[in-house]
Scaffold this active site. Sequence first.
Site, mmCIF file in Angstrom:
data_model
loop_
_atom_site.group_PDB
_atom_site.id
_atom_site.type_symbol
_atom_site.label_atom_id
_atom_site.label_comp_id
_atom_site.label_asym_id
_atom_site.label_seq_id
_atom_site.Cartn_x
_atom_site.Cartn_y
_atom_site.Cartn_z
ATOM 1 C CG ASP A 1 -0.202 0.168 2.575
ATOM 2 O OD1 ASP A 1 0.987 -0.091 2.579
ATOM 3 O OD2 ASP A 1 -1.015 -0.144 3.657
ATOM 4 C CB SER A 2 4.640 1.636 -0.161
ATOM 5 O OG SER A 2 4.693 0.530 -1.138
ATOM 6 C CG ASP B 1 0.617 -4.107 2.140
ATOM 7 O OD1 ASP B 1 0.640 -4.826 3.043
ATOM 8 O OD2 ASP B 1 1.283 -3.053 2.108
ATOM 9 C CE LYS C 1 3.214 -5.704 4.184
ATOM 10 N NZ LYS C 1 2.756 -4.534 5.068
ATOM 11 C CD GLU D 1 0.798 -1.581 8.329
ATOM 12 O OE1 GLU D 1 1.148 -1.225 7.130
ATOM 13 O OE2 GLU D 1 0.505 -0.644 9.207
ATOM 14 C CD GLU E 1 8.340 0.113 7.873
ATOM 15 O OE1 GLU E 1 8.511 1.138 7.343
ATOM 16 O OE2 GLU E 1 7.373 -0.548 7.546
#
Length: 291
Positions: A66-67, A109, A138, A140, A207
């Site tokens: 999602d970057s 993501d 993925k 978070e 991260e």
Amino acid sequence: MSQTPTATPYGTLPPASPVSARKPISLPRLNEMRARGEKIAMLTAYDATFAAVADAAGVECILVGDSLGMVCQGLASTVGVSLETMRYHVESVARGLQRVQGTSWIIGDLPFGSYHASREEALRSASVLMQAGAHMVKLEGGGWTTETVRFLVERGIPVCAHLGLTPQTVHALGGYRVQGRGDESANQLRQHALDLQDAGASMLVLEMVPEALSTTLTQALERCHTIGIGAGKGTAGQVLVMHDMLGVNLGKTPKFVRNFMHGSSSVQDSIASYVKAVKDGSFPVNTEHAW
């Protein structure tokens, strides 16, 4: 596997290189790599062409992150990325790899708000990305995500977790700061990691976590591959945002990133240099001094 370049109206996609004569990447293949001590090279990609280039350069795992909200859409953070946008880009990457008979493992993501309300919502969102071509999704965070991970894995969806600096909750974390410093924070992160492994997560992005902590976690997580970004070299693999490692990010590039375009003759050559540096341990270097 064919070694013939693929012609398109916009140019030619790269032919399969010697490294991409490998068998398709899968979880058993990643397990084999870890067993023999080989590092995993992961890189983001958001479209067909760059995905094909990354695959040809030897990248094992392509993260459709999602970057893309920041590097492709110009958003200030990843929070504004929609599930439909993620579906579109996962589909584009999957098509690119199909065109060149690529073998990379595709991770999609789950964007902010697409898995938070319930496990059932997470399943619906994950299904969208899997049907678009992802091999894994993925998400978070730790703690509350554990049962969501378990729910997805029990239904046949491989999951990559993400701890440390989690960009979707950057406002709650107080900004882009190192996570896991101090005994209390480190112990919580360690417990979350162990819980996520027990829930079935096969991979874990760490991260901006202190190198000593990420190394300890890697040794403790026997069934879960750790992938570091700004977390030192003790993890089972590394990931970077492609735009960062090519030196073309519109925003502020993290200090722990290396510009692999320096000394490279092409994008594919720079990605191959990144893969080599991950494999031989020359990247990353002195991560904690780069925060």
